[in-house]
Design a protein around this motif. Sequence first.
Motif, PDB file in Angstrom:
ATOM      1  N   GLU A  39      20.228  13.335  68.008  1.00 53.71           N
ATOM      2  CA  GLU A  39      20.779  12.197  67.281  1.00 53.71           C
ATOM      3  C   GLU A  39      22.153  11.809  67.815  1.00 53.71           C
ATOM      4  N   ASN A  40      22.934  12.811  68.268  1.00 50.59           N
ATOM      5  CA  ASN A  40      24.248  12.526  68.861  1.00 50.59           C
ATOM      6  C   ASN A  40      24.087  11.736  70.147  1.00 50.59           C
ATOM      7  N   GLY A  41      23.070  12.069  70.936  1.00 47.47           N
ATOM      8  CA  GLY A  41      22.772  11.322  72.148  1.00 47.47           C
ATOM      9  C   GLY A  41      23.619  11.657  73.356  1.00 47.47           C
ATOM     10  N   ASP A  42      24.590  12.524  73.242  1.00 47.70           N
ATOM     11  CA  ASP A  42      25.466  12.801  74.382  1.00 47.70           C
ATOM     12  C   ASP A  42      25.450  14.270  74.799  1.00 47.70           C
ATOM     13  N   LEU A  43      24.442  15.016  74.368  1.00 45.49           N
ATOM     14  CA  LEU A  43      24.308  16.447  74.654  1.00 45.49           C
ATOM     15  C   LEU A  43      25.519  17.265  74.215  1.00 45.49           C
ATOM     16  N   ALA A  44      26.229  16.754  73.219  1.00 46.06           N
ATOM     17  CA  ALA A  44      27.321  17.540  72.649  1.00 46.06           C
ATOM     18  C   ALA A  44      26.709  18.589  71.733  1.00 46.06           C
ATOM     19  N   CYS A  45      27.320  19.731  71.693  1.00 43.17           N
ATOM     20  CA  CYS A  45      26.819  20.821  70.856  1.00 43.17           C
ATOM     21  C   CYS A  45      26.892  20.390  69.381  1.00 43.17           C
ATOM     22  N   PRO A  46      25.772  20.484  68.658  1.00 36.64           N
ATOM     23  CA  PRO A  46      25.783  20.039  67.257  1.00 36.64           C
ATOM     24  C   PRO A  46      26.466  21.051  66.357  1.00 36.64           C
ATOM     25  N   SER A  47      26.765  20.624  65.161  1.00 34.99           N
ATOM     26  CA  SER A  47      27.311  21.546  64.163  1.00 34.99           C
ATOM     27  C   SER A  47      26.237  21.791  63.115  1.00 34.99           C
ATOM     28  N   SER A  65      10.607  33.783  59.992  1.00 35.28           N
ATOM     29  CA  SER A  65      10.545  33.311  61.378  1.00 35.28           C
ATOM     30  C   SER A  65      10.395  31.791  61.428  1.00 35.28           C
ATOM     31  N   LEU A  66       9.548  31.247  60.566  1.00 37.91           N
ATOM     32  CA  LEU A  66       9.397  29.788  60.500  1.00 37.91           C
ATOM     33  C   LEU A  66      10.685  29.117  60.034  1.00 37.91           C
ATOM     34  N   ALA A  67      11.391  29.732  59.091  1.00 37.15           N
ATOM     35  CA  ALA A  67      12.663  29.171  58.615  1.00 37.15           C
ATOM     36  C   ALA A  67      13.696  29.167  59.742  1.00 37.15           C
ATOM     37  N   ALA A  68      13.728  30.230  60.540  1.00 37.53           N
ATOM     38  CA  ALA A  68      14.668  30.291  61.668  1.00 37.53           C
ATOM     39  C   ALA A  68      14.315  29.239  62.722  1.00 37.53           C
ATOM     40  N   GLN A  69      13.039  29.061  62.979  1.00 36.06           N
ATOM     41  CA  GLN A  69      12.628  28.034  63.938  1.00 36.06           C
ATOM     42  C   GLN A  69      12.929  26.634  63.411  1.00 36.06           C
ATOM     43  N   ASP A  70      12.806  26.452  62.094  1.00 38.91           N
ATOM     44  CA  ASP A  70      13.158  25.169  61.502  1.00 38.91           C
ATOM     45  C   ASP A  70      14.655  24.901  61.657  1.00 38.91           C
ATOM     46  N   ALA A  71      15.477  25.937  61.497  1.00 38.15           N
ATOM     47  CA  ALA A  71      16.923  25.775  61.703  1.00 38.15           C
ATOM     48  C   ALA A  71      17.199  25.378  63.151  1.00 38.15           C
ATOM     49  N   GLN A  72      16.494  26.008  64.088  1.00 39.58           N
ATOM     50  CA  GLN A  72      16.655  25.642  65.500  1.00 39.58           C
ATOM     51  C   GLN A  72      16.246  24.188  65.728  1.00 39.58           C
ATOM     52  N   GLU A  73      15.133  23.771  65.165  1.00 34.47           N
ATOM     53  CA  GLU A  73      14.677  22.389  65.327  1.00 34.47           C
ATOM     54  C   GLU A  73      15.668  21.398  64.721  1.00 34.47           C
ATOM     55  N   ARG A  74      16.299  21.762  63.619  1.00 35.16           N
ATOM     56  CA  ARG A  74      17.301  20.884  63.025  1.00 35.16           C
ATOM     57  C   ARG A  74      18.519  20.752  63.946  1.00 35.16           C
ATOM     58  N   LEU A  75      18.891  21.854  64.597  1.00 42.39           N
ATOM     59  CA  LEU A  75      20.001  21.782  65.559  1.00 42.39           C
ATOM     60  C   LEU A  75      19.633  20.891  66.741  1.00 42.39           C
ATOM     61  N   TRP A  76      18.404  21.051  67.247  1.00 37.93           N
ATOM     62  CA  TRP A  76      17.947  20.189  68.342  1.00 37.93           C
ATOM     63  C   TRP A  76      17.939  18.717  67.916  1.00 37.93           C
ATOM     64  N   ALA A  77      17.444  18.440  66.708  1.00 34.74           N
ATOM     65  CA  ALA A  77      17.391  17.066  66.221  1.00 34.74           C
ATOM     66  C   ALA A  77      18.791  16.478  66.076  1.00 34.74           C
ATOM     67  N   GLN A  78      19.742  17.287  65.594  1.00 36.65           N
ATOM     68  CA  GLN A  78      21.129  16.817  65.466  1.00 36.65           C
ATOM     69  C   GLN A  78      21.712  16.515  66.838  1.00 36.65           C
ATOM     70  N   VAL A 126      19.903  31.291  69.202  1.00 36.90           N
ATOM     71  CA  VAL A 126      19.521  30.054  69.872  1.00 36.90           C
ATOM     72  C   VAL A 126      20.671  29.618  70.758  1.00 36.90           C
ATOM     73  N   ARG A 127      20.358  29.260  71.969  1.00 42.35           N
ATOM     74  CA  ARG A 127      21.359  28.675  72.856  1.00 42.35           C
ATOM     75  C   ARG A 127      20.839  27.304  73.293  1.00 42.35           C
ATOM     76  N   LEU A 128      21.593  26.272  72.925  1.00 39.93           N
ATOM     77  CA  LEU A 128      21.215  24.907  73.250  1.00 39.93           C
ATOM     78  C   LEU A 128      21.934  24.474  74.535  1.00 39.93           C
ATOM     79  N   PRO A 129      21.379  23.492  75.235  1.00 40.53           N
ATOM     80  CA  PRO A 129      22.007  23.084  76.507  1.00 40.53           C
ATOM     81  C   PRO A 129      23.260  22.244  76.352  1.00 40.53           C
ATOM     82  N   GLY A 130      23.690  22.005  75.144  1.00 41.09           N
ATOM     83  CA  GLY A 130      24.897  21.179  74.934  1.00 41.09           C
ATOM     84  C   GLY A 130      26.156  21.857  75.405  1.00 41.09           C
ATOM     85  N   SER A 131      27.191  21.080  75.469  1.00 43.76           N
ATOM     86  CA  SER A 131      28.478  21.648  75.915  1.00 43.76           C
ATOM     87  C   SER A 131      29.553  21.398  74.871  1.00 43.76           C
TER      88      SER A 131
END
Length: 146
Positions: A69-77, A53-66, A141-146
Amino acid sequence: MKTTGRRHFQAGFTLIEAMIALLVLTVGMLGVAAMQLKALQGAHAAYQRSVASLAAQDAQERLWAQMSENGDLACPSWADAKDLGDTSWYDTWKERLPGLVEESVDPPSGVPAPDCEFSISVKWSENRFVGEDSPVFGYTVRLPGS
């Protein structure tokens, strides 16, 4: 003093009673040992699910951080997010979950999913439980990016 025949007849009966009581106690102790083993296995499985569960949350946090870092709310890879920071996601968690599958986030490619949704499936091998499949912890995980 005279001894009666009845007393002589019951002379070994208490020894038989003690042996039967010892047998019953032994069977009970074996049952307690088996329950303790199952309890330890269950506690270990719960520990590994917590780490997953912690590993999955860490993956989510890495996606949020990416995405941040993009700064334009684009969906990260995930291809970019998994190596974010000092160590990669896999290197961070492989010691804690033996047999961790490296590609755990779908889609693993650079193409984001529709609605910026990622399926995180943390899968590891568990060799303590004979005859069971490898456990999988699913997280979406669903992020608000587009």
